[in-house]
Structure formats: C-alpha cells, structure tokens
Design a protein around this motif. Sequence first.
Motif, PDB file in Angstrom:
ATOM      1  N   ILE A  80      33.458 -21.443  41.553  1.00 16.48           N
ATOM      2  CA  ILE A  80      34.487 -21.128  40.557  1.00 16.48           C
ATOM      3  C   ILE A  80      34.512 -19.630  40.260  1.00 16.48           C
ATOM      4  N   THR A  81      35.703 -19.120  40.015  1.00 13.40           N
ATOM      5  CA  THR A  81      35.894 -17.738  39.587  1.00 13.40           C
ATOM      6  C   THR A  81      36.824 -17.768  38.377  1.00 13.40           C
ATOM      7  N   LEU A  82      36.441 -17.047  37.331  1.00  9.43           N
ATOM      8  CA  LEU A  82      37.267 -16.920  36.134  1.00  9.43           C
ATOM      9  C   LEU A  82      37.787 -15.488  36.102  1.00  9.43           C
ATOM     10  N   ARG A  83      39.091 -15.330  36.001  1.00 12.14           N
ATOM     11  CA  ARG A  83      39.694 -14.007  36.105  1.00 12.14           C
ATOM     12  C   ARG A  83      40.677 -13.790  34.951  1.00 12.14           C
ATOM     13  N   TRP A  84      40.498 -12.703  34.219  1.00 14.24           N
ATOM     14  CA  TRP A  84      41.468 -12.269  33.212  1.00 14.24           C
ATOM     15  C   TRP A  84      42.192 -11.063  33.775  1.00 14.24           C
ATOM     16  N   THR A  85      43.515 -11.084  33.756  1.00 19.82           N
ATOM     17  CA  THR A  85      44.296  -9.907  34.127  1.00 19.82           C
ATOM     18  C   THR A  85      45.117  -9.488  32.918  1.00 19.82           C
ATOM     19  N   VAL A  86      45.337  -8.189  32.791  1.00 18.38           N
ATOM     20  CA  VAL A  86      46.173  -7.661  31.721  1.00 18.38           C
ATOM     21  C   VAL A  86      47.235  -6.764  32.338  1.00 18.38           C
ATOM     22  N   GLU A  87      48.433  -6.864  31.788  1.00 14.63           N
ATOM     23  CA  GLU A  87      49.565  -6.091  32.299  1.00 14.63           C
ATOM     24  C   GLU A  87      50.327  -5.497  31.127  1.00 14.63           C
ATOM     25  N   LYS A  88      50.554  -4.200  31.203  1.00 11.81           N
ATOM     26  CA  LYS A  88      51.271  -3.489  30.140  1.00 11.81           C
ATOM     27  C   LYS A  88      52.764  -3.792  30.227  1.00 11.81           C
TER      28      LYS A  88
END
Length: 132
Positions: A80-88
Amino acid sequence: MTIIQNHTDIQKPIAEVYTFLADLNNHEQLMPDNIYNWSSTVDEARFTIKNMAKLALKISQRIDNKEVVCIPVEEAPFEITLRWTVEKKDENLTTATFIIEAQLNMMMKMMASGPLQKLADHQVNALKRILG
C-alpha cells in the motif's frame, strides 16, 4: 493496482496545507475513531486499527508544495502507498487529494475497498474541517 481517492478545496495557501500534511504528527487528527495506540514523529507513525492490524508508516517522499508519500515501515497485510497531493488554485485556495494505492487480489479487494474508501473520505473531510 486498486486506486482509491478523494479530494477537497481548502481556503488556505498551498504552503500551509502542505506543511500540515508533511508532518505525520498532524495525521492523528485526520484518523477515524477506530484508530488507537497512535505514536508519531515528523517522519513516522505507528497505530492500531481496531479489530484489524497494527500499522507503521513512514514518509518516503516529500516534494515541497506538491506531494507527501507514505509507505509501510514493516510488513503490511498488502502492499500500500498513501499519497497526499496539493495543487494551488489561487493564492488562498488549495486542492488537497488523498490517494490510496493498494495491491489487492480479488478477495482482498472485495473486503478492503469499502473501508479504504471510508478512510479516504474521512481523512479528506477531517483535513477540510481542521484547515477549513
């Protein structure tokens, strides 16, 4: 590969949202009620999922104001991989997306997809509530 995700818009600058997500000490606030025995540092978190398993996660990658990636430190029930991405979006609006990538066989997919989607939904909603 099973991919489960959810996203939300937050009325904060991208740097503020990223800084919160980049510190695993903050992630306890994002967890549902069935998580206990939480301990964490900036880079690692250990916890128990009620009636399921113990997990230990570490941040494997940080890309400033873009992405935070967590992977298991120890043996997990599945990859498993947990990924948070943020975009302006603009100066005070950021889209945060939580993505769970899991290597699940058909039986595990039937059992785990629902709880993993609930986790993604809960964490995204908690992030919105905390950072507003």
